[in-house]
Write a protein that holds these residues in place. Structure first.
Motif, mmCIF file in Angstrom:
data_model
loop_
_atom_site.group_PDB
_atom_site.id
_atom_site.type_symbol
_atom_site.label_atom_id
_atom_site.label_comp_id
_atom_site.label_asym_id
_atom_site.label_seq_id
_atom_site.Cartn_x
_atom_site.Cartn_y
_atom_site.Cartn_z
ATOM 1 N N ASN A 76 0.817 -1.216 0.000
ATOM 2 C CA ASN A 76 0.000 0.000 0.000
ATOM 3 C C ASN A 76 0.851 1.265 0.000
ATOM 4 N N ARG A 77 1.971 1.237 -0.679
ATOM 5 C CA ARG A 77 2.780 2.452 -0.790
ATOM 6 C C ARG A 77 2.010 3.568 -1.479
ATOM 7 N N SER A 78 1.156 3.208 -2.412
ATOM 8 C CA SER A 78 0.363 4.198 -3.141
ATOM 9 C C SER A 78 -0.790 4.753 -2.308
ATOM 10 N N GLY A 79 -1.142 4.069 -1.209
ATOM 11 C CA GLY A 79 -2.253 4.517 -0.364
ATOM 12 C C GLY A 79 -3.630 4.210 -0.905
ATOM 13 N N VAL A 80 -3.732 3.373 -1.947
ATOM 14 C CA VAL A 80 -5.048 3.117 -2.547
ATOM 15 C C VAL A 80 -5.719 1.860 -2.008
ATOM 16 N N VAL A 81 -5.020 1.026 -1.246
ATOM 17 C CA VAL A 81 -5.636 -0.198 -0.740
ATOM 18 C C VAL A 81 -6.808 0.149 0.172
ATOM 19 N N GLY A 82 -7.937 -0.423 -0.121
ATOM 20 C CA GLY A 82 -9.158 -0.145 0.629
ATOM 21 C C GLY A 82 -9.990 0.976 0.024
ATOM 22 N N ARG A 83 -9.389 1.809 -0.806
ATOM 23 C CA ARG A 83 -10.112 2.931 -1.411
ATOM 24 C C ARG A 83 -10.819 2.503 -2.704
ATOM 25 N N HIS A 84 -11.659 3.431 -3.223
ATOM 26 C CA HIS A 84 -12.382 3.227 -4.485
ATOM 27 C C HIS A 84 -13.337 2.038 -4.420
ATOM 28 N N TYR A 85 -13.888 1.781 -3.237
ATOM 29 C CA TYR A 85 -14.884 0.705 -3.119
ATOM 30 C C TYR A 85 -16.071 0.997 -4.038
ATOM 31 N N MET A 86 -16.498 -0.032 -4.786
ATOM 32 C CA MET A 86 -17.655 0.085 -5.675
ATOM 33 C C MET A 86 -18.512 -1.171 -5.530
ATOM 34 N N GLY A 87 -19.827 -1.007 -5.706
ATOM 35 C CA GLY A 87 -20.708 -2.170 -5.583
ATOM 36 C C GLY A 87 -21.925 -2.114 -6.477
ATOM 37 N N HIS A 88 -21.970 -1.197 -7.439
ATOM 38 C CA HIS A 88 -23.084 -1.000 -8.355
ATOM 39 C C HIS A 88 -24.282 -0.337 -7.678
ATOM 40 N N SER A 159 -47.525 -8.470 -13.219
ATOM 41 C CA SER A 159 -46.291 -7.671 -13.202
ATOM 42 C C SER A 159 -45.245 -8.155 -14.193
ATOM 43 N N LEU A 160 -44.448 -7.207 -14.674
ATOM 44 C CA LEU A 160 -43.176 -7.472 -15.317
ATOM 45 C C LEU A 160 -42.125 -6.878 -14.383
ATOM 46 N N ASP A 161 -41.065 -7.640 -14.116
ATOM 47 C CA ASP A 161 -40.143 -7.301 -13.034
ATOM 48 C C ASP A 161 -38.748 -7.059 -13.600
ATOM 49 N N PHE A 162 -38.196 -5.891 -13.316
ATOM 50 C CA PHE A 162 -36.940 -5.473 -13.921
ATOM 51 C C PHE A 162 -35.872 -5.201 -12.860
ATOM 52 N N TRP A 163 -34.635 -5.463 -13.265
ATOM 53 C CA TRP A 163 -33.453 -5.145 -12.461
ATOM 54 C C TRP A 163 -32.658 -4.096 -13.228
ATOM 55 N N LEU A 164 -32.365 -2.980 -12.583
ATOM 56 C CA LEU A 164 -31.629 -1.888 -13.215
ATOM 57 C C LEU A 164 -30.300 -1.691 -12.498
ATOM 58 N N THR A 165 -29.229 -1.625 -13.277
ATOM 59 C CA THR A 165 -27.885 -1.474 -12.725
ATOM 60 C C THR A 165 -27.192 -0.282 -13.371
ATOM 61 N N SER A 166 -26.671 0.613 -12.557
ATOM 62 C CA SER A 166 -25.850 1.722 -13.042
ATOM 63 C C SER A 166 -24.462 1.624 -12.426
ATOM 64 N N GLU A 167 -23.502 2.259 -13.079
ATOM 65 C CA GLU A 167 -22.120 2.179 -12.607
ATOM 66 C C GLU A 167 -21.933 2.946 -11.302
ATOM 67 N N ASP A 168 -21.243 2.318 -10.385
ATOM 68 C CA ASP A 168 -20.812 2.963 -9.149
ATOM 69 C C ASP A 168 -19.421 3.538 -9.424
ATOM 70 N N LEU A 169 -19.277 4.837 -9.335
ATOM 71 C CA LEU A 169 -18.026 5.479 -9.740
ATOM 72 C C LEU A 169 -16.943 5.322 -8.668
ATOM 73 N N VAL A 240 -25.720 -5.515 -1.388
ATOM 74 C CA VAL A 240 -24.797 -5.517 -2.514
ATOM 75 C C VAL A 240 -24.185 -6.906 -2.701
ATOM 76 N N ALA A 241 -23.979 -7.284 -3.965
ATOM 77 C CA ALA A 241 -23.409 -8.595 -4.243
ATOM 78 C C ALA A 241 -22.249 -8.515 -5.235
ATOM 79 N N GLN A 242 -21.848 -7.307 -5.629
ATOM 80 C CA GLN A 242 -20.837 -7.171 -6.682
ATOM 81 C C GLN A 242 -19.777 -6.153 -6.260
ATOM 82 N N GLN A 243 -19.189 -6.381 -5.102
ATOM 83 C CA GLN A 243 -18.204 -5.452 -4.552
ATOM 84 C C GLN A 243 -16.895 -5.556 -5.333
ATOM 85 N N ASN A 244 -16.267 -4.416 -5.587
ATOM 86 C CA ASN A 244 -15.009 -4.452 -6.329
ATOM 87 C C ASN A 244 -14.229 -3.153 -6.130
#
Length: 306
Positions: A76-88, A159-169, A240-244
């Motif tokens: 973690n010399r760059s300090g980014v470990v743990g940062r920029h968590y995203m999950g949609h 019903s018609l049932d939809f799942w909508l996903t947008s990018e987590d920045l 959340v199920a898509q952590q990255n």
């Protein structure tokens, strides 16, 4: 059964918790994997160490492995470990039709027309797909306690049932840290809200334009879907199920923790191959990308070990 399950060239340890990774005196290689198993401390070593514990736990492991050589956490010399968590950014939208929809196992349909934007909003909005068919029991989880069961059943049948996903920045302040007792702390603030709300509005507009009944083939001149009769629910952080994104790879060691082969920039024999390596999340399920990258890194490791 012995908790150590033996396979050719593989030993799978169950009931095992990796406490930390320790390095040589130079800090350039992992020489010890410290494990707590069945109340006892065990230590393991290998020529190559590969971490794949998920975006939260992989980052937490590297942070727990801080040392004199790696005071901010391992690699973690760059300090980014743990940062920029995203999950949609995910929502479920139920459109109630005038025609019944007796489907039990709903077919998969996806719409990516607005993935990169539209004429009136030239920014990415995301992905639309069907979600598994809802029923009255599923609807009751989000309905008021006084909602009659027969009403929920009736709505589900139409019903018609939809799942909508947008990018987590990738926001550096959305991050995984450890508290003074070593517990994992997730700090997160949603972003890209406008794109997601516009995606929901696009789907509603499309539904309001539908005329042909898919079950009976006739045309409904007043519209197949009752206007404004939509039920939606934003999926919270707990769902959340898509952590990255927490141990991102890249070509600049000052802005990434891993190189393009997912090897830690600061540690010569440490690799991370789960969704942590993502520099951005996209707006679709990352599973196939994770698998493809793991196979790619596997080929690299085979060449290295040979």
């Amino acid at each position: 059964m012995d908790p150590a399950l033996e396979f050719p060239n593989v030993t799978l340890l169950t009931n095992a918790f990796v406490e930390r990774l320790e390095t040589t005196a130079s800090g350039r290689a992992v020489n010890k994997v410290a494990v707590r198993r069945n109340g006892e401390r065990e230590e393991y070593s290998a020529e190559i160490v590969v971490v794949s514990a998920g975006a939260i736990n992989s980052a937490a492991l590297l942070l727990r492995s801080a040392s004199d050589r790696h005071p901010q956490g391992l690699a973690n010399r760059s300090g980014v470990v743990g940062r920029h968590y995203m999950g949609h950014i995910n929502s479920v939208l139920m459109a109630v039709s005038k025609c019944p929809n007796p489907t039990i196992f709903q077919k998969t349909l996806s719409v990516n027309d607005f993935y990169f934007g539209s004429d009136d909003f030239p920014y990415p909005m995301g992905h639309i797909s069907f979600v598994g068919k809802l029923d009255g029991a599923a609807l009751s989880a989000g309905a008021p306690a006084i909602a009659p069961g027969f009403t929920l059943d009736l709505m589900a049948r139409h019903s018609l049932d939809f799942w909508l996903t947008s990018e987590d920045l990738p926001d550096p302040e959305n991050r995984v840290t450890l508290d003074s007792q070593g517990n994992i702390v997730l700090s997160y603030r949603p972003n890209n809200e406008e794109g997601h709300q516009r995606l929901i509005a696009k789907l509603k507009k499309l539904m309001n334009q539908q005329r042909a009944c898919p079950m009976h083939g006739h045309e409904c001149h007043q519209g197949l879907f009752a206007r404004n009769l939509y039920l939606g629910e934003r999926i919270p952080l707990a769902g959340v199920a898509q952590q990255n994104g927490t141990i991102r790879f890249g070509t600049d060691p000052e802005a990434s923790a891993l190189d393009r082969n997912c090897k830690a920039n600061d540690v010569d024999n440490l690799y991370v191959v789960d969704a942590s390596f993502f520099p951005s999340s996209g707006a679709v399920n990352p599973g196939l990308t994770i698998m493809a990258n793991a196979l790619r890194v596997g080929d690299h490791l085979r060449e290295r070990l040979a």
